[in-house]
Design an enzyme around this catalytic site. Structure first.
Site: not given
Length: 371
Positions: A56, A172, A174, A208, A211
């Protein structure tokens, strides 16, 4: 209030501006504001960082003298208390606006209608409720934190079409494509913290961090009940991490962690595991308003089983494994009738993958702790 086409248009602009603060204002809410005179925007602003000027005030300064007699549209009720900045209600009165339209009343107990009352006493017409649902969803993490002092928990999983998060050997990379992975990095940038279990760190050694998106790295949380992970894991490389341990963490290792800048939270469940409710309480005490959980299956299942997940985001790759590591195991459901459904579900194509997001609707059932 009577919602005119102009009112809606200007509030939509305020909501667009509010989003600009995503990832940089926590533990404050995202707020956008526009000053309108003669159906024309003469000032606009958004809250850019915690401790900085509120939306504001920025919009009013841009409008200058044109703010007198104008209408201000804002996504959240103006504050009426002194924090790191003076009350926004004082600025609105000083600049002489004649009308304020807020998307919603602020659930913060320090405000919660007080801003509306202060403006009303000053003779400023005050209206609330325009596009309120959108404003609440925008600040869902803030609203949970400010009322419960607990972080908003989003569970993110990347799975194959047949429900696996890894192959039989644990690989995993990808499952999903680059577009989905960029989307996850944006989610990290928008979250105060990202959380995984010790098994995920042991197998994948993830960083984690952020990037493939703009924004700051989140705090990295590792749930490691026995505090068994070595410090050479990449998640610990800069000390910007929290380890959540059980009842009897190794005192010497805890001291070593503290020397490296790694914080340790003890949240034991009395039987060698981690009490996730106590963990979330401890994170809230550290002003962490949002947590992005990225698995694996034990931690994810435990959070759901205890009804601690607020939002679910699955990235589903059009791939079949046939066998592998399932995304979830025991979540406290034994029949289709007990299954946890999602509300407000969104389906979105992200590159070659499908994103499904929604809010779990829980029924009463037993909970458990993560081991």
């Amino acid at each position: 209030m009577t919602d005119t086409a102009d009112d809606i248009r200007f509030m939509e602009r305020a909501l667009e501006l509010a989003v600009c603060g995503r990832g940089s204002v926590s533990p404050n809410p995202m707020v956008g504001a526009v000053v309108v005179r003669d159906r024309r925007i003469v000032g606009e602003g958004w809250h850019k960082k915690a401790g900085g000027a509120h939306a504001e005030v920025i919009a009013l300064k841009e409008a200058g003298s044109l703010a007198r007699g104008a209408t201000l549209y804002v996504t959240l009720e103006p504050c009426c208390h002194y924090g790191k900045t003076p009350p926004c209600t004082d600025a609105l009165i000083k600049y002489g606006v004649s009308r304020v339209v807020a998307a919603m009343v602020d659930d913060n107990p320090m405000v919660c209608g007080g801003g509306c009352q202060a403006l009303g006493r000053a003779g400023i017409k005050m209206e609330t409720g325009l596009l309120e649902d959108r404003a609440r969803r925008l600040n869902e993490a803030y609203l949970k934190f400010i009322t419960q002092r607990l972080p908003f928990v989003t569970l993110k999983l990347a799975v194959t079409l047949d429900g696996y998060i890894a192959d039989t050997s644990g690989g995993s990379k990808w499952i999903t494509g680059p577009e989905a992975r960029r989307a996850v990095h944006r989610m990290r940038a928008w979250s105060d913290a990202v959380m995984v279990g010790a098994g995920t760190v042991a197998v994948d050694d993830p960083r984690l961090n952020v990037r493939d998106a703009e924004g700051c790295d989140p705090v990295r949380i590792v749930v490691d009940s026995r505090f068994r992970l070595p410090f050479n894991r990449r998640v610990f490389h800069d000390g910007y991490a929290i380890v959540v341990s059980g009842d009897t963490p190794d005192e010497e290792k805890t001291a070593q962690a503290m020397d490296r800048g790694i914080r340790v939270i003890r949240a034991g469940d009395g039987v060698g595991g981690v009490n996730l409710e106590h963990m979330l309480t401890a994170l809230g005490e550290r002003n962490i308003t949002s947590v992005l959980c990225e698995g694996g299956s034990i931690l994810s299942s435990s959070l759901i089983r205890q009804r601690l997940v607020d939002k679910v985001v699955f990235f589903i790759a059009p791939k079949l494994l046939g066998q592998g590591r399932a995304a979830l195991d025991d979540i406290g459901v034994t029949s289709i009738g007990e299954s946890i459904r999602l509300d407000e579900v969104v389906f979105e194509t992200v590159g070659g993958d499908l994103m499904v997001a929604g809010y779990p609707v829980y029924s009463d059932s037993d909970t458990g702790n993560v081991k």
